[in-house]
Structure formats: C-alpha cells, structure tokens
Write a protein that holds these residues in place. Sequence first.
Motif, PDB file in Angstrom:
ATOM      1  N   VAL A  68       0.863  -1.185   0.000  1.00 52.72           N
ATOM      2  CA  VAL A  68       0.000   0.000   0.000  1.00 52.72           C
ATOM      3  C   VAL A  68       0.893   1.226   0.000  1.00 52.72           C
ATOM      4  CG1 VAL A  68      -1.778   1.306   1.210  1.00 52.72           C
ATOM      5  CG2 VAL A  68      -1.838  -1.199   1.243  1.00 52.72           C
ATOM      6  N   THR A  69       0.913   1.956  -1.109  1.00 53.25           N
ATOM      7  CA  THR A  69       1.598   3.250  -1.127  1.00 53.25           C
ATOM      8  C   THR A  69       0.623   4.297  -0.589  1.00 53.25           C
ATOM      9  OG1 THR A  69       0.871   3.859  -3.352  1.00 53.25           O
ATOM     10  CG2 THR A  69       2.866   2.519  -3.191  1.00 53.25           C
ATOM     11  N   ALA A 100       0.285   5.116   2.530  1.00 55.71           N
ATOM     12  CA  ALA A 100      -0.316   4.570   3.749  1.00 55.71           C
ATOM     13  C   ALA A 100      -0.546   5.633   4.805  1.00 55.71           C
ATOM     14  CB  ALA A 100       0.562   3.456   4.314  1.00 55.71           C
ATOM     15  N   GLY A 151      -5.398   5.585   2.230  1.00 51.60           N
ATOM     16  CA  GLY A 151      -4.450   4.531   2.599  1.00 51.60           C
ATOM     17  C   GLY A 151      -4.482   4.204   4.075  1.00 51.60           C
ATOM     18  N   VAL A 206      -5.492   0.131   5.105  1.00 52.07           N
ATOM     19  CA  VAL A 206      -4.580  -0.845   5.706  1.00 52.07           C
ATOM     20  C   VAL A 206      -5.242  -1.688   6.793  1.00 52.07           C
ATOM     21  CG1 VAL A 206      -2.480  -1.113   7.091  1.00 52.07           C
ATOM     22  CG2 VAL A 206      -2.472   0.398   5.096  1.00 52.07           C
ATOM     23  N   CYS A 238       3.382  -1.437   4.118  1.00 52.97           N
ATOM     24  CA  CYS A 238       3.049  -0.020   3.946  1.00 52.97           C
ATOM     25  C   CYS A 238       4.296   0.748   3.522  1.00 52.97           C
ATOM     26  CB  CYS A 238       2.524   0.574   5.254  1.00 52.97           C
ATOM     27  SG  CYS A 238       1.140  -0.331   5.952  1.00 52.97           S
ATOM     28  N   LEU A 261       4.107   6.457  10.605  1.00 56.35           N
ATOM     29  CA  LEU A 261       3.197   5.337  10.837  1.00 56.35           C
ATOM     30  C   LEU A 261       3.275   4.822  12.262  1.00 56.35           C
ATOM     31  CD1 LEU A 261       3.874   3.382   7.523  1.00 56.35           C
ATOM     32  CD2 LEU A 261       1.879   4.782   8.069  1.00 56.35           C
ATOM     33  N   TRP A 276      -1.746  -1.411  13.792  1.00 51.66           N
ATOM     34  CA  TRP A 276      -1.748  -2.279  12.631  1.00 51.66           C
ATOM     35  C   TRP A 276      -0.835  -3.483  12.868  1.00 51.66           C
ATOM     36  CZ3 TRP A 276      -0.667   2.049   8.463  1.00 51.66           C
ATOM     37  CH2 TRP A 276      -1.790   2.894   8.370  1.00 51.66           C
ATOM     38  N   ALA A 326       1.458  -5.568  10.082  1.00 51.76           N
ATOM     39  CA  ALA A 326       1.822  -4.805   8.893  1.00 51.76           C
ATOM     40  C   ALA A 326       3.309  -4.478   8.922  1.00 51.76           C
ATOM     41  CB  ALA A 326       1.015  -3.525   8.814  1.00 51.76           C
ATOM     42  N   ALA A 333       6.388  -1.832   7.596  1.00 50.68           N
ATOM     43  CA  ALA A 333       6.586  -0.445   7.172  1.00 50.68           C
ATOM     44  C   ALA A 333       7.934  -0.342   6.478  1.00 50.68           C
ATOM     45  CB  ALA A 333       6.537   0.505   8.370  1.00 50.68           C
TER      46      ALA A 333
END
Length: 497
Positions: A20-21, A23, A28, A32, A44, A52, A57, A60, A62
């Motif tokens: 996911v750009t 984010a 975004g 997510v 992300c 972030l 999350w 996820a 980063a």
Amino acid sequence: MTPQATGASLMDPGRPLILVTGATGYIGGRLVPRLLAAGHRVRCMARNPDRLAGRSWPGAEAVKGDVSDPASLAVALEGVSQAYYLVHAMSEDRPDFRDRDLGHALVFAAACAKAGVQRIIYLGGLGDPARQRSEHLASRQEVGAALGSTGVPVLEFRAAVIVGSGSASFEMLRHLTERLPIMITPRWVNTRCQPIGVRNVLGYLTEALEHPEVSGIFEIGGRDILDYRRMMLGYAEARGLRRLIIPMRVPLPILSALWVDLVTPIPLELVKPLIEGMTTEVVVRDPRALEVFRVRPMAYKEALALALERLDEDAVETTWATSLSREQEEQVLGSHEGMFLERHHRHVKAPPHVVFDTFCALGGENGWPAGNWLWQIRGLLDRAFRGMGMRRGRRHPRQLRVGDPVDFWRVEALEEDRLLRLRSEMKLDGHAWLQFTVRPEGAGSRLEQLAFFEPHGVLGLIYWYSMLPFHLFVFPGMIRALKRRAEAAVTESRPGA
C-alpha cells in the motif's frame, strides 16, 4: 535491505504480499486496517515511516520508499503480488504538478514490471475526458494510463466527491455550510456530482483483492446524483441549519478559492484543485462496477449521517491533513476538524524527561517564556469579558496532573515524559488548545509545539487572524526558550558544572 515489521506478523507467511503506497494518507490510512482484518499480508510504504508509528496495525510492515526513487521502490516491491497506488500531488501547489504526477506513475509502473507485480490497484477521479475542464482530474486519468504503460494490469476505480469525516472535499462543503447562513456562491454549485461514501470506496478497494483477474476502469459512485448546492443543503438539513444559497457569476476562480481558504480550514493549495474539479460534471456513465463487485452504494444522506456520527464521537480515523508531507505540514494552518493550527519543531540536546519537565513548568509564577506581558494582557482582556484570566495560577510550580489549572488553561492530557495538552478556558469565539510532545531523537530529543484553534463562526475567524501577528513572536519564542532551558538544565546537572 529487508523491510522491518511494525509488529509481530499475524498473517500467514504463505499468503500473497500486498503493498500500500500512500499509507499515511486519507484513504491509505483507512485501507490498511481493513486489509489486515481480512487476513491479507500488508506492507506499507511511506517517505517517512516514522509517521506510521503508533498505528494499531499489528502484522503490517513499514518500509521507506518514494514513488520517484526506483532504488527504494525495488526494496518496497520485493516479493509483492499486488500494489495499491494511492499517491498524488494534489496538495502541491506547483505549476509542474501534472508532469510530476505523470513521471512518478511511470517510475512506479516500471518498478512494478521489473519486480514482477501481478496487478496495480489505483483510485482515480471521475469525469468525461471529452468534457474535462479540470487539470487535476485530467491528471488523475493520465496517471491511470501511465500505470499500465509497462504491461502490468491495472484496476482503476474512478470516484467523485468522497463523503467521509476528514475528506478534503467533504470538509470544505461542511465548513462552508456550518459557518455561512447566507452564501453567495459561484455557479459551480449547480454542477452535477455523484458523491460516494468512504465506506463504499474502501469496500471496492478491499474487495478488489478477491478478483485478481479483473482489470480496467470501473466508475464508482453513490446512489444519488446531486449538485453541490443540494449537497450543502442536505448537510444543513441533517444539522438542523437554515441556509440560503445564491449562485452568481464569479469572474476569477481564484477569488472563490481565496474565500474558501479564509472561511474553511482547508488550505489554498488544496482548495484550488477542489474548486477547479467542481466545475466539471462527475457522474458514473458506465455502471459495470455494480455487476462485478458486491458493494451496494449508499445514499448521500446515509453517508452523511455516518460521517457526522464519526465527528460527533471524535472517532475520525484519518484526514486530508495526514497525507501532507512533513514540509507541507510545517506550512499549513488548518486541520479537518475546523481547527487552525501552528506547529513548531526543535531538536533539543537533552533527554525527553528533561524536556518534559521543562514544558510542564510553564505558567503560574514561572510565567511564560516569550511575551509574558502579552499573556498578561490577554488575561486582563479575559477578565474584562468575565473570564478567569490569569489569576488561577497553578497548583504546583513543577508538577502537573490531569485537571490542574494553569492560568487560563486546564490540563486535558498528560503522558509522562511524552505529552502535555492544555485546553483554554478563556472567553473566546471558539476552542483553543496548546500541546507539547517530546520523543527521543539521536542523542537528544525532538520537541513539537502545537497551538490549535477551532473557531465558532465569523467572530472566531476574526479572532484567529487578529492574533496571527502576535503568534509570529510568541510561539517561535516559546519553543526557543524551552530548548534553551532544557539544555541549560542538562549542563547544570553535569558533575563540576
């Protein structure tokens, strides 16, 4: 370089990896957690992954990456099956934004082809290309074509106004309606639009992963086709407001943009493309999305009610401001909640606990480190309007706890060695807060100082702008003084000092 996880991976490592750009952006940041909840492995990408930090999350990853940098994209796209492209330069008030957006899309498309990405999922803008009058909407459609230029399949969703708490276009209409009982508006208020609820947009984007074979352009919209005048009147009805809207010819579009910039919290660099887009009719002409996807678009009133519910509950997930870069954040006075803000940062050669103790000692007999006489005058004015003024002082010269008074402020939030937020109890047409945050940075700390103001009506706006000349002196001087005091405290504590 291997991307680092923000938390222990909870997803099946055998599942395809999704990138996911954008984010940190409005869409975004909401997409997510929904992808994670659906069991997908998510990575992300952000230019500054530190932004972030603190997101809930788990699982996820980063990774630092920039759509203009092929080297960083090679790292971010390693092992990725499908990639969401949610990046654009709408907030960049530069004459070359169209070329920049197109160039970034071409770089990303080439990187995806090289990495073996199976599909790109993109959120663009509605509008008939043959009748396009908005350069920004035209750019969004050019980006979609550029993403498919290297042969990687692209699933492109095209949407109009997104109705959701924190969406720039929705917040612009919301604040115009809230603050102006009578509106003399440009004729773009009569332009037809097919607004769509943010939940529906997220539904399409999430369900896209269930159809890996689907590509092409899908136009998505809500159940209703309205003009912007009816959208604002619908908002007024939902809020129990009576509003009169009188359309008329405005000779220069920039005049509309300047007025919206003045009345709403949306900054000029966002207002200009939004208003430009509102001169173009944006309705769904091809309904194939309803045949392929399970999403059933909601009516405007339903989407509006959900957005207002989020606002009333202070449960807004993301805002238009979250997509701004660090440099842009430094320049913007505003936030989605209708708050103007002034932000200052400093690196301090002192540990976080020392910086925290320094800003927790503000007020009372200690005074305010910049323009203390101005604070005193403001206190006298407050008392003249039957407010508390500065006479309350503070309970303890150094220690604070939630609920403590600090002159005409009250401690609203306090996190040891990290955060102090003060809420103003002055008599004024709006609400105000002053917040200090500190975090480790290298051998010292990063101090952030934020002044928030939520105006009530025109008088609140007049108050904010009348105070700006004093802010130029008070707030920069305050953070400089806090830096000096914290660093002096460290020097004094050293043996032999």
